[in-house]
Design a protein around this motif. Sequence first.
Motif, mmCIF file in Angstrom:
data_model
loop_
_atom_site.group_PDB
_atom_site.id
_atom_site.type_symbol
_atom_site.label_atom_id
_atom_site.label_comp_id
_atom_site.label_asym_id
_atom_site.label_seq_id
_atom_site.Cartn_x
_atom_site.Cartn_y
_atom_site.Cartn_z
ATOM 1 N N GLY A 167 0.789 -1.228 0.000
ATOM 2 C CA GLY A 167 0.000 0.000 0.000
ATOM 3 C C GLY A 167 0.816 1.271 0.000
ATOM 4 O O GLY A 167 0.668 2.129 -0.869
ATOM 5 N N ARG A 168 1.718 1.440 0.982
ATOM 6 C CA ARG A 168 2.510 2.670 1.092
ATOM 7 C C ARG A 168 3.463 2.814 -0.095
ATOM 8 O O ARG A 168 3.615 3.899 -0.655
ATOM 9 N N ASN A 169 4.096 1.728 -0.487
ATOM 10 C CA ASN A 169 5.003 1.787 -1.637
ATOM 11 C C ASN A 169 4.257 2.156 -2.910
ATOM 12 O O ASN A 169 4.770 2.885 -3.756
ATOM 13 N N LEU A 170 3.033 1.653 -3.040
ATOM 14 C CA LEU A 170 2.239 1.968 -4.232
ATOM 15 C C LEU A 170 1.940 3.459 -4.308
ATOM 16 O O LEU A 170 2.005 4.059 -5.392
ATOM 17 N N GLU A 171 1.620 4.068 -3.184
ATOM 18 C CA GLU A 171 1.342 5.506 -3.174
ATOM 19 C C GLU A 171 2.540 6.293 -3.699
ATOM 20 O O GLU A 171 2.399 7.201 -4.521
ATOM 21 N N ILE A 172 3.722 5.945 -3.216
ATOM 22 C CA ILE A 172 4.943 6.640 -3.651
ATOM 23 C C ILE A 172 5.189 6.401 -5.138
ATOM 24 O O ILE A 172 5.524 7.330 -5.887
ATOM 25 N N LEU A 173 5.005 5.154 -5.563
ATOM 26 C CA LEU A 173 5.252 4.809 -6.963
ATOM 27 C C LEU A 173 4.302 5.545 -7.894
ATOM 28 O O LEU A 173 4.722 6.086 -8.925
#
Length: 239
Positions: A14-20
């Motif tokens: 979830g958090r990595n997806l937001e940044i990506l």
Amino acid sequence: MKKILLILSLLNEGRNLEILIERVLRTKYNLDILIINDDTNTKTVKYFLNLKKKTKKRNIFFKFRKKRLGIGKAQKDGLKFAYSKKYDYAITMDTDLAHHPRYFNNLLKNIKKNHLIVGSRFIKKNSTPGISSFRNFLSNSAFLVTKFLFGHTYDSTNSFRCYNLNLIGKEFLNFCKSNDYDFFFTSMAYFNKRKYAIRQFPMKIYGRKNGYSKMRVSHILKSISMMGAIYFKILFMKR
């Protein structure tokens, strides 16, 4: 204008997806995004819904799956979607921030005349900052084994790729039976056997900062056994 689809598959990212996604939206490329999600976390689902509202100028599609079906299955489902919607090119990449969208230009500038463009960590030194020694050992071992068995020097376990769907027939998806990580070297062995035009470029692949790796020991063991099976399958495959 060519139609481009970015395929992102995730499990608890979830958090990595937001940044990506923020990085992707800052690029100059007007591409559509397909997110294939095995994550049932309600925060991640809520993020998807908010993302849809914020990015009205982009076509963003979601495919929710009730359980973990495997990264290879996600790759195949994403590519089948791309074929069905008549996209010209499909880009795949990891969602754990191992890959940076700044390399999109490297993928897209030469794809018109090639079947596949793939990033490689093996062309230049010091290309895996932050990655553990064990993960580097696995990647280097896979590189050497695929070089020996299949006679190519592509970074065949790297998912950072661009497929030219106008040149690659979708029958390769039926050849790649696996639903796990071995999809990547299986598909590369197939393309190499078919004498497809494959081009690679040097890139850095970064170590994980958030979350944890989804690779299990069973995936490693399966990949080892699959390499032998694919070798004989490729050996007797007609060009």
